[in-house]
Design a protein around this motif. Structure first.
Motif, PDB file in Angstrom:
ATOM      1  N   SER A 293      -4.937  38.857 136.952  1.00  0.00           N
ATOM      2  CA  SER A 293      -6.170  38.864 136.161  1.00  0.00           C
ATOM      3  C   SER A 293      -6.098  37.848 135.024  1.00  0.00           C
ATOM      4  CB  SER A 293      -6.426  40.260 135.588  1.00  0.00           C
ATOM      5  OG  SER A 293      -6.627  41.210 136.617  1.00  0.00           O
TER       6      SER A 293
ATOM      7  N   VAL B 167     -12.461  42.231 140.705  1.00  0.00           N
ATOM      8  CA  VAL B 167     -11.665  41.955 139.505  1.00  0.00           C
ATOM      9  C   VAL B 167     -11.957  42.999 138.431  1.00  0.00           C
ATOM     10  CG1 VAL B 167     -11.348  40.356 137.568  1.00  0.00           C
ATOM     11  CG2 VAL B 167     -11.339  39.483 139.900  1.00  0.00           C
TER      12      VAL B 167
ATOM     13  N   SER C 280      -9.014  45.454 137.191  1.00  0.00           N
ATOM     14  CA  SER C 280      -8.625  45.358 135.785  1.00  0.00           C
ATOM     15  C   SER C 280      -8.740  46.710 135.087  1.00  0.00           C
ATOM     16  CB  SER C 280      -9.483  44.317 135.060  1.00  0.00           C
ATOM     17  OG  SER C 280      -9.259  43.023 135.588  1.00  0.00           O
TER      18      SER C 280
END
Length: 249
Positions: free
Chosen positions: A157, A234, A238
């Protein structure tokens, strides 16, 4: 000696982890708990996870490169400094207090999730870079590689957000470049883990077989759907990593 059925299950976990990792990173969030559940001690689980993930991330990186999303010669200085940063981090990890990272990293990951969730114009189209690629990507590689060597979660990330925010790469290109530096960072840590004899090879090789397939399918899927898939994944990865670090360590 691990039971053959356990090895088969680990191969399946490797496939899933490789698929997720190839698109948005965070495959270790799936693979590491599985290795611990199989009875591996924490250090052996960490080392084995690093080895098996290299196969999936390497396959994903190769697939992105073959499809033209990575300019490999431009990344060579960053590859060298990422390796150096990760190796240095792994060498000194036992000599420094990383407890602050238990809070700082989840906050950073939530910030990344919010950026990918709300930032306008996040797409596969390259934007104007805020920093010169050839000068500052090696510094990004060293910094994130060093972090990976001493702690690790969220490395993909951090690379992706750097490529998007600082260097203007579209999400699919950012994901491809991330895979190159991610596999480099893992290889640096493995230099130390393998030398120390921490890798459990039967588990690593079983998961590596799944990782190869998962990494290939994941990369092809990421390339096909681009930002429409990478962006929400993502965000999910995350947030999931942040919650795991905050509440399930």
């Amino acid at each position: 000696m691990l039971d053959p059925l356990v090895l088969l299950a680990l191969a399946g976990v490797g496939l899933l982890a490789g698929f997720v990792d190839a698109i948005a990173g965070g495959g270790g969030m799936i693979a590491l708990p599985a290795l611990l559940s199989a009875g591996l001690p924490p250090v052996a689980a960490l080392a084995t996870n690093k080895l098996q993930s290299v196969f999936g991330t390497g396959m994903a990186a190769f697939t992105y490169w073959r499809r033209g999303f990575i300019n490999l010669p431009a990344l060579i200085p960053a590859i060298a400094l990422t390796y150096a940063g990760s190796f240095c981090g792994a060498l000194i990890v036992k000599q420094i207090d990383t407890s602050l990272l238990n809070i700082a990293v989840p906050i950073a990951l939530i910030g990344i999730a919010l950026y990918f969730l709300f930032a306008p114009n996040l797409s596969d189209v390259d934007k104007a870079a805020r920093l010169p690629f050839h000068r500052f990507v090696p510094l990004l590689g060293f910094a994130v590689g060093f972090y990976d060597g001493i702690f690790g979660p969220g490395t993909g990330s951090f690379f992706t957000i750097g490529f998007v925010m600082l260097f203007g790469l579209g999400l699919t290109r950012a994901s491809g470049n991330t895979k190159i530096l991610n596999v480099t960072s893992n290889l640096a840590a493995l230099t130390i883990f393998i030398t120390a004899g921490d890798v459990v090879w039967p588990a690593a090789l079983a998961m590596a077989a799944g990782q190869l397939l998962g990494g290939y399918i994941g990369a092809r899927t990421g390339i096909r759907f681009g930002a429409r898939l990478i962006r929400p994944l993502v965000v999910v990865v995350s947030i999931a990593l942040a919650l795991r670090l905050l509440f399930f360590r």
